[in-house]
Design an enzyme around this catalytic site. Structure first.
Site, short mmCIF file in Angstrom:
data_model
loop_
_atom_site.label_atom_id
_atom_site.label_comp_id
_atom_site.label_asym_id
_atom_site.label_seq_id
_atom_site.Cartn_x
_atom_site.Cartn_y
_atom_site.Cartn_z
N LYS A 159 0.84 -1.20 0.00
CA LYS A 159 0.00 0.00 0.00
C LYS A 159 0.88 1.25 0.00
CE LYS A 159 -4.03 2.03 2.37
NZ LYS A 159 -4.97 1.92 3.50
N SER A 180 -9.90 1.92 2.30
CA SER A 180 -8.96 2.64 1.46
C SER A 180 -7.89 1.75 0.82
CB SER A 180 -8.27 3.71 2.29
OG SER A 180 -7.47 3.14 3.30
N SER A 239 -10.28 -0.32 6.54
CA SER A 239 -9.61 -0.21 5.24
C SER A 239 -8.90 -1.46 4.75
CB SER A 239 -8.61 0.94 5.27
OG SER A 239 -9.30 2.13 5.00
N1 GLN Z 1 -13.49 4.39 5.46
C1 GLN Z 1 -13.02 4.84 6.73
C2 GLN Z 1 -12.60 6.28 6.60
O1 GLN Z 1 -12.83 6.85 5.61
C3 GLN Z 1 -11.89 3.99 7.22
C4 GLN Z 1 -10.65 4.21 6.43
C5 GLN Z 1 -9.49 3.43 6.95
O2 GLN Z 1 -9.65 2.43 7.63
N2 GLN Z 1 -8.30 3.93 6.68
O3 GLN Z 1 -12.03 6.86 7.48
#
Ligand code: GLN
Length: 487
Positions: A79, A154, A178
């Protein structure tokens, strides 16, 4: 040889060990697959083909000299918020578009030393803020099961790369879902370890009390193998657990008869799609057939507050963490203005995307004088209540299971203009994140041809039991390593 990219990591490891093929051949097969599908899927911000082949040659030398480990020679997607020395690391943001880190993150150092092969840096929502990978400054990733749909986020690039055959295993990060949500939407396995299990040294920070790196793979065994490599104490991250981490692979293949499984009733919300509900109920039957004691009477009443708590705490931490992107020391810089302040403003205005700006404003507001007690402090208190409820539940249950997401993958563009609808996709993953508990997505079947995921939540530092439950479940469903045909 051309289909080597279809293998799980552990099957590929056996093949490498038996000299059925080399790490260079395996890597070339994955790179050919990237060449074939990447234009349609867009899993990567940067493909590091040359580096991959160089690392593959080194991996072959490790097999020859008897120093190979289970990850040696396996093609991995990393990532793009995981800092890699000499390899551009963008966090999905314009502001870091040309950032080439001068050091390695702990997790990359670990997999590099183990002889893994980095195929590239995986696409992601900018600074990990999102659930669809549409908030990447470098364009969205497409779901390999249906290219018109999002892969989740994400870590959408990481999950899509695993499902599309553009790597065998990936590293993602999870702040509120995410890893698990994109793994769920792409039909692969993803594990968010306990907060403090994996070092955050060299991870571009979003919400520091929530962020955790973890593996995404085609089956539970690969995820356990990757956690064995990246987990454990690191003196450079004082929040990592100083206790030695048990061998996670030792939890594979265990009997789960008598496992006490709690199902929280608050998760049966109106927003749960009927197809998701049907697959979830079938998953509970499967667990019962394996001898687990499934109990539907668990209640976690604070669940309804978790989303609100998260959307105070995560933006507050983000607003502090992202203050460093000022155009002074590194990253994008607009220096055309008359003053330092004007330049800083112009840098941040042009460098950050709309979702990141929304989070910074939310967080800055919630932390400002006079509002701190009403928002941040209150959110922290409710966080404690959520923690206590989970602690009480784990006195009675070994694991808690829920669906990973209320819906299957949704169309690209469907929620990007509606932040609240987007935030709701994480309603099942956020509570465990707020509490810092380990949790894993395991594919449990299809609804209208799209993957549905089961979330298995464990007690603190009890990834082992989550892995045992997930592995037994996966064997019973036969869904492991089922890869979609890419249209
Ligand atoms: N979708 C969640 C957010 O927008 C979690 C994102 C994540 O786990 N980095 O914050």
């Amino acid at each position: 040889m051309s289909d080597l990219w279809r293998m799980t990591g552990h099957a590929a490891h056996e093949g490498l060990r038996a000299r059925e093929f080399s790490a260079v051949e395996l890597t070339q097969s994955v790179l050919d697959r990237v060449a074939e599908v990447e234009a349609r899927v867009h899993s990567y911000v940067t493909v590091t083909a040359e580096l991959a082949l160089e690392q593959a040659r080194a991996a072959d030398a490790m097999f020859a000299s008897g120093t190979a480990s289970p990850l040696t020679g396996l093609p991995v997607a990393v990532k793009d918020l995981i800092v890699t020395k000499g390899v551009r690391t963008t966090a999905g943001s314009r502001i870091l578009e040309n950032f080439v880190p001068p050091y390695d993150s702990h997790v990359y150092e670990q997999i590099r030393r183990a002889g893994a092969v980095m195929v590239g840096k995986a696409n992601m929502d900018e600074f990990a803020m999102g659930s669809s990978t549409e908030h990447s400054a470098f364009g969205p990733t497409h779901n390999p099961w249906d290219l018109s749909l999002v892969p989740g986020g994400s870590s959408g690039g990481s999950a899509a790369a695993v499902a599309a055959g553009e790597c065998l295993i990936a590293l993602g990060s999870d702040t509120g879902g995410s890893i698990r949500q994109p793994a769920g939407l792409c039909g692969v396995v993803g594990l968010d370890p306990t907060y403090g299990r994996v070092s955050r040294f060299g991870i571009i920070a979003f919400g520091s009390s929530l962020d955790q790196v973890g593996p995404i793979g085609r089956d539970v065994e690969d995820v356990a193998t990757m956690l064995d490599c990246i987990g454990g104490h690191d003196p450079r991250d004082s929040t990592t657990n100083p206790e030695p981490m048990p061998d996670m692979r030792a939890y594979l293949g265990r009997d789960i008869r008598g496992l006490r499984v709690g199902v929280p009733r608050e998760y049966f919300i109106p927003g749960m799609q009927p197809g998701v509900r049907a697959q979830f109920e079938a998953a509970l039957k499967t667990l019962e057939s394996l001898g687990a004691e499934v109990d539907l009477s668990l209640s976690l009443p604070s669940t309804e507050h978790a989303l609100a708590v998260y959307y105070i705490i995560a933006p507050c931490e983000a607003s502090a963490n992202l203050a460093r992107y000022d155009g002074v020391k590194y990253g994008f810089s607009d220096r055309t203005g008359p003053t330092m302040w004007a330049n800083m403003e112009a840098t941040r205005a042009a460098g950050f995307g709309p979702e990141v700006k929304r989070r910074i404003m939310l967080g800055t507001f919630a932390l400002s004088a006079g509002y701190y007690d009403a928002y941040y402090l209150k959110a922290q208190k409710v966080r404690t209540l959520i923690n206590r409820e989970f602690a009480a539940a784990f006195a009675k249950y070994d694991v808690i299971v829920t669906p990973t997401s209320p819906t299957v993958a949704f169309p690209i563009g469907a929620k990007v203009e509606d932040p609240f609808a987007m935030y709701l996709n994480d309603i099942y993953t956020i509570p465990a994140s707020v509490a810092g508990l380990p949790s894993m997505n395991v594919p449990c079947g299809l609804s209208e041809g799209l993957p549905v995921g089961l979330q298995i939540i464990g007690n603190f530092f009890d990834e082992g039991r989550v892995i045992s439950a997930g592995h037994a479940f996966e064997r019973a469903t036969g869904f492991a390593n089922r890869l979609p045909e890419i249209a």
